[in-house]
Design a protein around this motif. Sequence first.
Motif, short mmCIF file in Angstrom:
data_model
loop_
_atom_site.label_atom_id
_atom_site.label_comp_id
_atom_site.label_asym_id
_atom_site.label_seq_id
_atom_site.Cartn_x
_atom_site.Cartn_y
_atom_site.Cartn_z
N ARG A 154 0.84 -1.20 0.00
CA ARG A 154 0.00 0.00 0.00
C ARG A 154 0.88 1.25 0.00
N LEU A 155 0.52 2.20 -0.87
CA LEU A 155 1.17 3.50 -0.89
C LEU A 155 0.25 4.51 -0.22
N GLU A 156 0.78 5.22 0.75
CA GLU A 156 0.00 6.27 1.41
C GLU A 156 0.27 7.57 0.67
N LEU A 157 -0.69 7.99 -0.15
CA LEU A 157 -0.55 9.17 -0.98
C LEU A 157 -1.44 10.30 -0.47
N ALA A 158 -1.19 11.52 -0.97
CA ALA A 158 -1.93 12.68 -0.49
C ALA A 158 -3.43 12.55 -0.74
N ASP A 159 -3.80 11.91 -1.83
CA ASP A 159 -5.24 11.76 -2.14
C ASP A 159 -5.79 10.42 -1.70
N GLY A 160 -5.07 9.73 -0.81
CA GLY A 160 -5.57 8.47 -0.26
C GLY A 160 -4.66 7.31 -0.58
N ARG A 178 12.66 3.97 -6.58
CA ARG A 178 12.95 5.38 -6.26
C ARG A 178 12.57 6.32 -7.40
N GLY A 179 12.77 5.88 -8.64
CA GLY A 179 12.44 6.73 -9.77
C GLY A 179 10.95 7.02 -9.85
N THR A 180 10.14 5.98 -9.71
CA THR A 180 8.69 6.18 -9.73
C THR A 180 8.24 7.02 -8.56
N ALA A 181 8.85 6.84 -7.40
CA ALA A 181 8.50 7.64 -6.22
C ALA A 181 8.69 9.12 -6.50
N LEU A 182 9.80 9.48 -7.17
CA LEU A 182 10.05 10.88 -7.49
C LEU A 182 9.05 11.40 -8.52
N LEU A 183 8.74 10.57 -9.52
CA LEU A 183 7.80 11.00 -10.56
C LEU A 183 6.38 11.17 -10.00
N VAL A 204 1.53 1.44 -11.06
CA VAL A 204 1.49 2.51 -10.06
C VAL A 204 1.18 3.86 -10.70
N LEU A 205 1.98 4.24 -11.71
CA LEU A 205 1.79 5.55 -12.34
C LEU A 205 0.41 5.66 -12.98
N ILE A 260 2.26 11.59 -22.32
CA ILE A 260 2.95 10.31 -22.12
C ILE A 260 3.75 10.45 -20.84
N VAL A 261 3.47 9.60 -19.87
CA VAL A 261 4.16 9.60 -18.59
C VAL A 261 4.88 8.26 -18.46
N SER A 262 6.16 8.29 -18.05
CA SER A 262 6.91 7.05 -18.10
C SER A 262 8.09 7.02 -17.13
N ASN A 263 8.28 5.87 -16.54
CA ASN A 263 9.57 5.47 -15.97
C ASN A 263 10.09 4.43 -16.95
N PRO A 264 10.76 4.86 -18.02
CA PRO A 264 11.02 3.95 -19.14
C PRO A 264 11.98 2.84 -18.78
N PRO A 265 11.75 1.67 -19.35
CA PRO A 265 12.61 0.52 -19.06
C PRO A 265 13.96 0.65 -19.74
#
Length: 332
Positions: A154-160, A178-183, A204-205, A260-265
């Motif tokens: 579970r991710l605790e995010l600002a909108d729930g 870590r990359g997705t967390a920053l994005l 996730v994204l 287009i939003v991405s944490n590209p592989p």
Amino acid sequence: MDPRSEVLLRQAELFQGPVMLAGLPADDLLGTLPKARGWSWHAGEQAALDARFPGRCDFGTTAPESEFIAAVLFLPKSRELTDYLLAALAARLPAGELFLVGEKRGGIERAAKQLAAFGKPRKLDSARHCQLWRVSIEQPPAAPDLESLAQRYRLELADGPLEVISLPGVFSHGRLDRGTALLLQQLDGLPGGHMLDFGCGAGVLGAVLKRRYPQSRLTMLDVDAFAAASSRLTLAANGLEADVMTADGIHGAPEGLSAIVSNPPFHQGVHTDYQASEDLLHEAVAHLQRGGELRLVANSFLKYPPLIERYLGPCRTLAEGDGFRIYSARHS
């Protein structure tokens, strides 16, 4: 010919009957073994194999229904995925033969120990920096339930809170990278319309985008069938809907996108491969509408801004931290 296939063909007499080749490379192996069938979960390799050998390779996360008397698993990177695939194949092979082939630097000797769950493993060959192992199935397992092997967090995010479900073999299995967390901290202000989560992984994204921009259409794309299945599970767990698809890179994505939003592989097995990311930078403009935005996270050492500016337009750095940067550019 892939070195793993070459090692296999040194023992070609063992594979003349109905054999399942799981995770096979997109080479001429099916042409050399006319009674063999393939099972792939990589959309690019599946497309290449289907073009050359129509109808002889199945795509998905579960073992094909076709009959086989032996199976070969081409060793994947993930130990958890290896466990699942070996069990899925062994369950279909009571008193049959199960083979494992892979590169030494990919951990084939360690992975061969996983065969011991079904019998006594034996090394058959070693060449071209690869090894081939064999086990006669003495203890066939029950067919594994893929969803029961998922990791949930579970991710605790600002909108729930957001529930994430990750299947074996999926990038950053069971944890937020870590990359997705920053994005995730830089998703405000995107143009609404038709959005794409490229390289969606466990979803996730995409799930966060759909929740934040509920009126926008969302497509989630990944090359891997297990990633696509994970994204569907994550969406369902959060009561969200999106189009989830598999394709070999950005060229398979829809056109007319607003974002287009991405944490590209950039990894493929034990080899580092930036091709999918570089293709994204090169071809994003063809998939974005005027005013559409590309927003991605990348390792700080990667020289992406010059490529973004060459192919798309002025590049902004929105954030930096923990070895990553968030880049943004719009199609003018």
